[in-house]
Design a protein around this motif. Structure first.
Motif, PDB file in Angstrom:
ATOM      1  N   PHE A  44      52.388  54.367  25.525  1.00  0.00           N
ATOM      2  CA  PHE A  44      53.361  55.432  25.306  1.00  0.00           C
ATOM      3  C   PHE A  44      52.683  56.791  25.387  1.00  0.00           C
ATOM      4  O   PHE A  44      51.723  57.070  24.671  1.00  0.00           O
ATOM      5  CB  PHE A  44      54.053  55.273  23.955  1.00  0.00           C
ATOM      6  N   VAL A  45      53.214  57.628  26.256  1.00  0.00           N
ATOM      7  CA  VAL A  45      52.701  58.988  26.407  1.00  0.00           C
ATOM      8  C   VAL A  45      53.026  59.814  25.169  1.00  0.00           C
ATOM      9  O   VAL A  45      52.245  60.675  24.750  1.00  0.00           O
ATOM     10  CB  VAL A  45      53.316  59.652  27.659  1.00  0.00           C
ATOM     11  N   LEU A  46      54.176  59.540  24.565  1.00  0.00           N
ATOM     12  CA  LEU A  46      54.641  60.307  23.419  1.00  0.00           C
ATOM     13  C   LEU A  46      55.340  59.364  22.448  1.00  0.00           C
ATOM     14  O   LEU A  46      56.147  58.533  22.849  1.00  0.00           O
ATOM     15  CB  LEU A  46      55.626  61.393  23.887  1.00  0.00           C
ATOM     16  N   LYS A  47      55.002  59.519  21.157  1.00  0.00           N
ATOM     17  CA  LYS A  47      55.658  58.759  20.093  1.00  0.00           C
ATOM     18  C   LYS A  47      56.200  59.757  19.079  1.00  0.00           C
ATOM     19  O   LYS A  47      55.446  60.610  18.586  1.00  0.00           O
ATOM     20  CB  LYS A  47      54.677  57.804  19.411  1.00  0.00           C
ATOM     21  N   VAL A  48      57.492  59.664  18.787  1.00  0.00           N
ATOM     22  CA  VAL A  48      58.101  60.597  17.845  1.00  0.00           C
ATOM     23  C   VAL A  48      58.969  59.841  16.843  1.00  0.00           C
ATOM     24  O   VAL A  48      59.438  58.731  17.102  1.00  0.00           O
ATOM     25  CB  VAL A  48      58.949  61.667  18.570  1.00  0.00           C
ATOM     26  N   LEU A  49      59.155  60.464  15.702  1.00  0.00           N
ATOM     27  CA  LEU A  49      60.067  59.972  14.684  1.00  0.00           C
ATOM     28  C   LEU A  49      61.300  60.867  14.651  1.00  0.00           C
ATOM     29  O   LEU A  49      61.263  62.011  15.114  1.00  0.00           O
ATOM     30  CB  LEU A  49      59.424  60.016  13.300  1.00  0.00           C
ATOM     31  N   ARG A 119      53.454  62.054  17.239  1.00  0.00           N
ATOM     32  CA  ARG A 119      53.214  63.466  17.547  1.00  0.00           C
ATOM     33  C   ARG A 119      53.949  64.400  16.592  1.00  0.00           C
ATOM     34  O   ARG A 119      53.400  65.378  16.110  1.00  0.00           O
ATOM     35  CB  ARG A 119      53.641  63.761  18.983  1.00  0.00           C
ATOM     36  N   PHE A 120      55.241  64.123  16.364  1.00  0.00           N
ATOM     37  CA  PHE A 120      56.024  64.976  15.470  1.00  0.00           C
ATOM     38  C   PHE A 120      57.271  64.222  15.028  1.00  0.00           C
ATOM     39  O   PHE A 120      57.600  63.163  15.565  1.00  0.00           O
ATOM     40  CB  PHE A 120      56.421  66.298  16.154  1.00  0.00           C
ATOM     41  N   SER A 121      57.955  64.795  14.035  1.00  0.00           N
ATOM     42  CA  SER A 121      59.210  64.229  13.557  1.00  0.00           C
ATOM     43  C   SER A 121      60.339  65.221  13.795  1.00  0.00           C
ATOM     44  O   SER A 121      60.222  66.406  13.455  1.00  0.00           O
ATOM     45  CB  SER A 121      59.123  63.911  12.058  1.00  0.00           C
ATOM     46  N   VAL A 122      61.418  64.733  14.385  1.00  0.00           N
ATOM     47  CA  VAL A 122      62.603  65.547  14.618  1.00  0.00           C
ATOM     48  C   VAL A 122      63.476  65.467  13.366  1.00  0.00           C
ATOM     49  O   VAL A 122      64.044  64.421  13.067  1.00  0.00           O
ATOM     50  CB  VAL A 122      63.400  65.058  15.836  1.00  0.00           C
TER      51      VAL A 122
END
Length: 234
Positions: A44-49, A119-122
């Motif tokens: 995964f290039v990007l993992k976000v919550l 990376r970050f959480s929305v």
């Protein structure tokens, strides 16, 4: 373009999980091992919550609406599209128990989820006037930032990373997972919802959810399917 996948882990928060969550989804903790398996993948290039991040006066809280029609899970209220400055546009909003209040223990990510590589959480649902099941927009399709709605423009973040495919997992399958997946597809990404890595508030609605996903160009996939194998296998 080469295969550049992202993983969105939706609302794995204390208030959505047994035994103590105020809006606990049955089996919500059971999907942690599968989600951790996906989180551990370097593909995964990007993992976000995502996190519900509601103010105390949120319109969806039954406690903030007058009786007698203010029963959690059962009652609905009419809400106007005030954020989009279209008050003539209305919709029915289901009422919920107070949940995921900003800064509360219930809004925190559950223990046991390996978020070390996220990376970050929305943080979504910050506007008290409207619900926000999708991490891409509120229930009327508006996207506003900060205290006005959501902390990140998820679509812009995905575009910046040149993401081609989005995998969606988490809670709850019939609400925030479904709507986030539909928002991803609408934003132009090839979108997969991993069926075993979600649980529903009302499992009996799953056939209808599957129909809505198909109509919205979201592909329902299995943890054992080829779509998931390509992000798990070296």
């Amino acid at each position: 373009m080469s295969f550049r996948p992202a993983l969105i882990v939706v609302d794995m928060q204390n208030d959505f999980c047994p035994p103590d969550g105020s809006l606990a989804v049955s089996g919500g903790r059971d999907i942690v091992p599968l989600i951790n398996k996906l989180l551990a993948s370097p593909r995964f290039v990007l993992k976000v919550l995502t996190q519900d991040w509601h103010p105390t006066d949120h319109i969806s809280f039954a406690a903030n609406n007058p009786g007698p029609n203010n029963k959690p899970f059962e009652s609905f209220v009419d809400v106007q599209n005030l954020v989009g400055k279209k008050p003539e546009q209305t919709m029915k909003q289901r009422l919920w128990p107070v949940h995921c209040v900003q800064g509360s223990k219930g809004a925190e990510i559950i223990d046991g989820l390996d978020i070390s590589d996220v990376r970050f959480s929305v943080k979504k649902g910050q506007d008290p006037q409207v619900e926000m099941y999708s991490a891409f927009s509120d229930s009327f399709g508006n996207l506003t930032y900060g205290a006005g709605g959501v902390s990140h423009s998820l679509a812009e973040e995905l575009v910046t990373e040149q993401i081609t495919h989005v995998y969606v997992v988490g809670l709850a399958g019939d609400y925030c997972v479904k709507d986030t997946a539909l928002g991803s597809a609408k934003a132009g990404f090839t979108t997969y919802l991993v069926e075993e890595a979600q649980r529903c508030v009302d499992p009996s609605t799953w056939p209808d959810v599957k129909s809505a996903l198909a109509q919205g160009s979201v592909t329902l996939v299995s943890i054992d399917g080829s779509e998931v194998r390509q992000v798990l296998e070296p």
